[in-house]
Motif scaffolding. Structure first.
Motif, short mmCIF file in Angstrom:
data_model
loop_
_atom_site.label_atom_id
_atom_site.label_comp_id
_atom_site.label_asym_id
_atom_site.label_seq_id
_atom_site.Cartn_x
_atom_site.Cartn_y
_atom_site.Cartn_z
N ASN A 261 6.88 9.48 8.58
CA ASN A 261 5.50 9.42 9.10
C ASN A 261 4.93 8.01 9.24
O ASN A 261 3.72 7.85 9.38
CB ASN A 261 4.54 10.20 8.19
N GLU A 262 5.76 6.98 9.15
CA GLU A 262 5.25 5.60 9.31
C GLU A 262 6.09 4.88 10.37
O GLU A 262 7.32 4.96 10.36
CB GLU A 262 5.35 4.83 7.98
N GLU A 263 5.39 4.15 11.24
CA GLU A 263 6.07 3.40 12.29
C GLU A 263 6.59 2.07 11.74
O GLU A 263 5.96 1.50 10.85
CB GLU A 263 5.09 3.08 13.44
N SER B 73 0.84 -1.22 0.00
CA SER B 73 0.00 0.00 0.00
C SER B 73 0.87 1.26 0.00
O SER B 73 0.61 2.22 -0.73
CB SER B 73 -0.89 0.02 1.24
N ILE B 74 1.92 1.25 0.83
CA ILE B 74 2.79 2.43 0.91
C ILE B 74 3.59 2.58 -0.39
O ILE B 74 3.80 3.70 -0.87
CB ILE B 74 3.72 2.34 2.14
N LYS C 62 -19.90 4.82 3.02
CA LYS C 62 -20.82 3.88 3.69
C LYS C 62 -20.01 2.74 4.32
O LYS C 62 -20.34 2.23 5.38
CB LYS C 62 -21.81 3.31 2.68
N ILE C 63 -18.96 2.33 3.61
CA ILE C 63 -18.09 1.26 4.11
C ILE C 63 -16.68 1.82 4.19
O ILE C 63 -16.25 2.53 3.27
CB ILE C 63 -18.09 0.06 3.13
N ALA C 64 -15.96 1.52 5.27
CA ALA C 64 -14.57 2.01 5.39
C ALA C 64 -13.75 1.42 4.25
O ALA C 64 -13.74 0.21 4.05
CB ALA C 64 -13.99 1.57 6.73
N SER C 65 -13.11 2.26 3.48
CA SER C 65 -12.25 1.79 2.38
C SER C 65 -11.16 2.81 2.11
O SER C 65 -11.42 3.95 1.75
CB SER C 65 -13.07 1.56 1.12
N ALA C 66 -9.91 2.37 2.29
CA ALA C 66 -8.78 3.27 2.05
C ALA C 66 -8.65 3.60 0.58
O ALA C 66 -8.20 4.68 0.21
CB ALA C 66 -7.50 2.63 2.56
N GLN C 67 -9.04 2.65 -0.27
CA GLN C 67 -8.91 2.91 -1.71
C GLN C 67 -9.87 4.00 -2.15
O GLN C 67 -9.51 4.90 -2.91
CB GLN C 67 -9.16 1.63 -2.50
N ASP D 230 -4.34 4.65 6.67
CA ASP D 230 -4.25 6.10 6.43
C ASP D 230 -2.91 6.50 5.80
O ASP D 230 -2.40 7.58 6.05
CB ASP D 230 -4.48 6.87 7.74
N HIS D 231 -2.35 5.62 4.97
CA HIS D 231 -1.04 5.91 4.36
C HIS D 231 -1.09 7.12 3.43
O HIS D 231 -0.12 7.87 3.34
CB HIS D 231 -0.52 4.70 3.58
#
Ligand code: S3P
Length: 426
Positions: free
Chosen positions: A285-287, A22-23, A162-167, A193-194
């Protein structure tokens, strides 16, 4: 390609995972829109990320890869060129949905398509909001790729998912970079949340609080150095393998620890196993951290609600873990699994039944009985990378040989998966 998995006595060793998929997509897309040369280290070499790189090249971006370093010559927010052919996102939903947001902001028309699986996946979820922003966008039956996209006068919108979707969230936020005014996305639960973090890292004006993100348009994105953490979704297969193969101990190095992705660690904890975390650090910004995993007795769990978006890609491997845990596992609220690379509820249920497991299909999830001795058999990956890898892990604790048919699809997210798995066979 067929892979034969035989039961193993224990797993041991150290693994460096490929860069988070994803990143990696976001790093390529956003540095393309930045001013000047960016360096990306540990970019995933998987097929999906190659699809993104190829699309960006067709849009006039120079991307060079050598060893573990990738150099992107960003051309600024409005520097992309009209491609001279239809863009091909391959198997990658992230490529198609995120790039569509960017294409909606360009001065030229373009079309994007994908392989057979991707052409079956729903796109109305991005068509509608992008249209509401003013893009002229059409798809087959108004829902499927190929998509053709032309810029309109884009205006920021406030959109409630309506549905959680990062895309979907990312597609709208990326179009928002080219829209007049602010663009706001609200989610029912937090998805990865990348995009928000990388936009912030590159200098965009973006505020993400709880489940609401506000982005301002026409930022000047700065070229930067990005180090991609190891993919926790790939790590999940090895964590699961070490959990269920007795006497195992493995170390996974530099794994991404973004809290919107660490649901698998929460699930393992609920099942009775705390994963050891060492060398925690934050870059761009990424762990990330090393994860040390040993085998452990597990118990069945109930999973649903806000946890689902944080484990959405890990549910097939959680189903395998559940067969080895004591008691019943119930997974609910995961209807999104039906529109992934395959219908993953169906793919998992069919293959688990073939291995002799007791499992029940629900409309939005599955119920799995624990303490089961799985039987080795022929497993169809259905061309879905996460199904191939999940059942390879199941094969490690099954009786006899497990044949994974179409195992090459692991390349979609993790080309070195089978090599790395063999490396930790003790
Ligand atoms: C991804 C988001 C998730 C996930 C997919 C990658 C991303 O999809 O399943 O593998 O990179 O944004 P949804 O956000 O559509 O659920």
């Amino acid at each position: 390609m067929k892979k034969v998995i035989v039961p193993v006595r224990k797993l041991a060793g150290e693994i460096e995972l490929p860069g988070d998929k994803s990143i990696s997509h976001r790093a390529l897309m956003l540095t393309s829109l930045a001013d000047g040369e960016s360096e990306i280290y540990n970019l995933s070499a998987c097929q999906d990320v190659k699809s993104t790189a190829q699309c960006l090249r067709e849009l006039g971006i120079k991307i060079e890869m050598a060893n573990n370093r990738c150099v992107v010559q960003g051309k600024g927010l409005v520097g992309l060129n009209q491609p001279d052919k239809v863009l091909d996102a391959g198997n990658s939903g992230t490529t198609m949905r995120l790039l569509s947001g960017i294409l909606a902001g360009q001065e030229f028309p373009s079309c994007i398509t994908g392989d057979e699986s991707l052409r079956r996946r729903p796109m109305r979820r991005i068509i509608e909001p992008l249209r509401a922003m003013g893009a002229v966008i059409s798809g087959r039956n108004d829902n499927f790729a190929p998509l053709c996209i032309e810029k309109g006068a884009l205006k920021g919108i406030e959109h409630k998912l309506k549905i959680a979707s990062a895309q979907v969230k990312s597609s709208i936020l990326l179009a928002g970079l080219f829209a007049e005014g602010e663009t706001i996305v609200d989610e029912p639960a937090l998805s990865r949340d990348h995009t928000e973090r990388m936009l912030d890292f590159l200098g965009a004006e973006i505020v993400a609080k709880k489940r609401r993100v506000v982005v301002k348009s026409f930022p000047r994105l700065r070229a930067k150095k990005i180090i991609v953490p190891g993919d926790i979704s790939s790590a999940a297969f090895f964590l699961a393998a070490a959990a269920i193969v007795p006497d195992s101990e493995i170390r996974l190095k530099n794994v991404g620890m973004n809290p919107s992705r660490t649901g698998i660690l929460d699930v393992l904890k609920m099942m009775g196993k705390n994963v050891r975390i060492e060398n925690f650090k934050i870059t761009n910004n990424e762990e990330m951290a090393d994860l040390i995993m040993t085998s452990h007795k597990l118990k069945g769990v109930e999973i649903g609600g806000a946890l689902i978006p944080r484990v959405i890609d890990e549910i097939p491997i959680i189903a395998i873990l559940a067969t080895q845990a004591e008691g019943e596992t119930v997974i609910r609220d995961a209807v999104e699994l039906r529109v992934k690379e395959t219908d993953r509820i169906r793919s998992v249920v069919e293959n688990l039944k073939k291995m002799g497991a007791q499992v029940q299909e629900l409309p939005d999830g599955l119920v799995i009985q624990g303490s089961q001795k799985l039987k080795g058999t022929k497993i169809d990956s259905f061309g879905d990378h996460r199904i191939a890898m999940s059942f390879a892990v199941a094969g490690l604790v099954a009786e006899g040989e497990t044949e994974i048919l179409g195992a090459e699809c692991a390349d979609i997210s993790h080309p070195s998966f089978f090599v790395q798995l063999e490396k930790i066979y003790a």
